[in-house]
Design a protein around this motif. Structure first.
Motif, short mmCIF file in Angstrom:
data_model
loop_
_atom_site.label_atom_id
_atom_site.label_comp_id
_atom_site.label_asym_id
_atom_site.label_seq_id
_atom_site.Cartn_x
_atom_site.Cartn_y
_atom_site.Cartn_z
N ALA A 1 77.20 7.90 5.50
CA ALA A 1 76.86 9.28 5.84
C ALA A 1 75.39 9.52 5.55
N LEU A 2 74.71 10.08 6.51
CA LEU A 2 73.35 10.57 6.33
C LEU A 2 73.42 11.98 5.78
N GLY A 3 72.62 12.25 4.75
CA GLY A 3 72.57 13.60 4.20
C GLY A 3 73.01 13.67 2.76
N ASN A 4 73.64 14.76 2.41
CA ASN A 4 73.91 15.09 1.01
C ASN A 4 74.81 14.06 0.33
N THR B 1 78.21 7.15 -3.83
CA THR B 1 76.96 7.69 -3.31
C THR B 1 75.86 6.69 -3.63
N PRO B 2 75.09 6.23 -2.64
CA PRO B 2 74.14 5.14 -2.84
C PRO B 2 72.78 5.61 -3.34
N ASP B 3 71.92 4.64 -3.60
CA ASP B 3 70.53 4.91 -3.93
C ASP B 3 69.81 5.30 -2.64
N PRO B 4 69.32 6.54 -2.53
CA PRO B 4 68.74 6.97 -1.26
C PRO B 4 67.43 6.28 -0.90
N GLY C 1 68.05 14.60 5.37
CA GLY C 1 68.93 14.21 6.46
C GLY C 1 68.70 12.80 6.96
N GLU C 2 67.58 12.19 6.59
CA GLU C 2 67.28 10.85 7.08
C GLU C 2 67.60 9.78 6.03
N ARG C 3 68.26 10.16 4.94
CA ARG C 3 68.64 9.20 3.91
C ARG C 3 70.15 9.25 3.67
N LEU C 4 70.67 8.20 3.04
CA LEU C 4 72.11 8.09 2.87
C LEU C 4 72.62 8.88 1.67
N GLY C 5 73.77 9.52 1.86
CA GLY C 5 74.44 10.23 0.78
C GLY C 5 75.80 9.66 0.45
N VAL D 1 70.12 11.28 -6.69
CA VAL D 1 71.08 11.39 -5.58
C VAL D 1 70.48 12.23 -4.46
N ASN D 2 70.73 11.82 -3.23
CA ASN D 2 70.15 12.51 -2.09
C ASN D 2 70.66 13.94 -1.98
N VAL D 3 69.75 14.85 -1.65
CA VAL D 3 70.07 16.27 -1.50
C VAL D 3 69.72 16.68 -0.08
N SER D 4 70.66 17.32 0.61
CA SER D 4 70.43 17.76 1.98
C SER D 4 71.44 18.84 2.32
N SER D 5 71.12 19.65 3.31
CA SER D 5 72.05 20.66 3.79
C SER D 5 73.01 20.09 4.82
N VAL D 6 72.81 18.82 5.20
CA VAL D 6 73.69 18.19 6.18
C VAL D 6 74.42 17.02 5.54
N HIS D 7 75.51 16.61 6.15
CA HIS D 7 76.26 15.42 5.74
C HIS D 7 77.00 14.94 6.99
#
Length: 398
Positions: free
Chosen positions: A342-345, A248-251, A306-310, A360-366
């Protein structure tokens, strides 16, 4: 019942590592009953306390998107989320079928309305995965309708047989001992992940046709193969097939542009083709596509994450999916044919340091999409700025 589902079901319950007295929930679409029944039988033979099959009907989803009031499209009954969380916290297991039963079911619908309804995905799933509450496994399950999308030229019966042959191959069901074959492959993937983790790269650079993207990594990030353990130490294989190692990368650190190397199939068969994304400061500032770009943008607009990498995942050419050169139009398989992002979580369990973990990026999408090919070079960049070859020509360079 097609007898080929029996060995597939046995592999599924091995992958999820079903324990005696566990409650198993199977997620399937209408039309996947043969696969569900075979898995239920295998689960009860393995000692399951109870098996529940949750069938999802894409036609009902289409009716909702077409006719429901716009303000209700994001609504999910609380009891659906609560039931999923209660099952996970009660140490239940999940098996999800990957495939397609109703190609193009959402064709012609308003992308904005379609992007608001995420079912059957639940937002609580991100928490269940991130906190490793449950042992789960997604497995490819052939269906005649799916076969006609993957192989449109032959007659439907021939297409179905071709799909079965390729699914059996990528699942290693054509081996005398599929479990032993998977254990050997997983050992290889774990070794690749170990080497990448020890390198402690500061960033990964992807460069190839239409792609020049640098993705920053968190200092304490680890790489994993899809060979998981729950928080309580129960091993499971979350994806079958799997050929990836990922982190999981640096968002906040992704800069450049990337072009997808395979079509991205969204829920219901809608396909995003020719996807191009440009990043600045970790954020996807431009998302364009030759086809269905609006649909993807609407999905990613559900929240700011959703616009950042997970996720960043690397796939070499020695797996079984890529060499087939088949586009399966399902992410579970296509993402294991080529390196992907992957964009999202993101996945906080891949980060050792607590402060790093909080970033770490948090999102309801992946949403995974494929960016790798033999022409895309993958290079690791150290904190000192040294460049180390990682993938060249689709092969590991270390």
């Amino acid at each position: 019942m097609d007898p080929r589902f029996a060995p597939l079901a046995e592999l599924a319950v091995w992958g999820v590592n079903l324990q005696p007295d566990q409650v198993l929930v199977i997620t399937a679409e209408h039309g996947e009953a043969e696969a569900a029944r075979a898995v239920a039988a295998a689960a009860y033979r393995r000692g399951a306390r109870f098996v529940q099959v949750n069938y999802f009907d894409p036609h009902v989803k289409r009716a909702r998107i077409e006719y429901a009031r716009a303000e209700t499209l994001e609504f999910v009954p609380a009891w659906l989320e609560e039931a999923a969380l209660a099952h996970a916290e009660g140490h239940g297991a999940r098996i999800v079928f990957a495939g397609m039963t109703e190609p193009n079911i959402f064709e012609g619908l308003d992308p904005e309305r379609l992007g608001k309804d995420q079912l059957p995905r639940l937002s609580v799933n991100a928490r269940i995965v991130s906190e490793r509450l449950s042992n789960w496994c997604g497995i490819a399950a052939p269906h005649p309708a799916w076969a006609t999308v993957v192989f449109p030229a032959p007659e439907p019966a021939e297409a179905y047989e071709r799909l079965w042959a390729e699914i059996e191959h990528v699942l290693r069901l054509d081996e005398p001992d599929p479990v032993a074959a998977w254990e050997a492959r997983l050992a290889e993937l774990r070794e690749h992940a170990r080497i990448l983790s020890e390198r402690r790269f500061d960033a990964i650079h992807l460069q190839g046709p239409g792609t020049d993207l640098t993705i920053g990594l968190l200092p304490s990030a680890r790489w994993w193969a899809a060979d998981f353990t729950t928080a309580e130490g129960l091993r499971h294989v979350p994806n079958l097939p799997t050929e990836e190692v990922f982190t999981t990368p640096d968002p906040a650190r992704a800069d450049g542009f990337v072009t997808s190397t395979k079509p991205l199939a969204l829920m219901g068969g809608a396909t995003v083709r020719g996807l191009r994304v440009r990043f600045e400061g970790g954020r996807a500032v431009e998302i364009d596509a030759d086809e269905n770009g609006d649909l993807l943008r609407r999905r990613l607009e559900l929240d700011s994450g959703g616009e950042r990498l997970g996720e960043l995942a690397l796939v070499d050419g020695s797996g079984r999916i890529g060499p087939l050169e088949t586009t399966f139009f399902h992410t579970l398989l296509d993402e294991n044919a080529a390196s992907h992002i992957a964009l999202g979580n993101g996945f906080p369990f891949l980060i050792d340091d607590e402060l790093d973990r909080s970033r770490v990026n948090v999102s309801s999408v992946h949403v995974d999409f494929m960016v790798g090919s033999p022409e895309v070079e993958v290079t690791g960049i150290t904190a000192a700025g040294d460049r180390v070859a990682v993938l060249r020509g689709g092969a590991w360079a270390f």
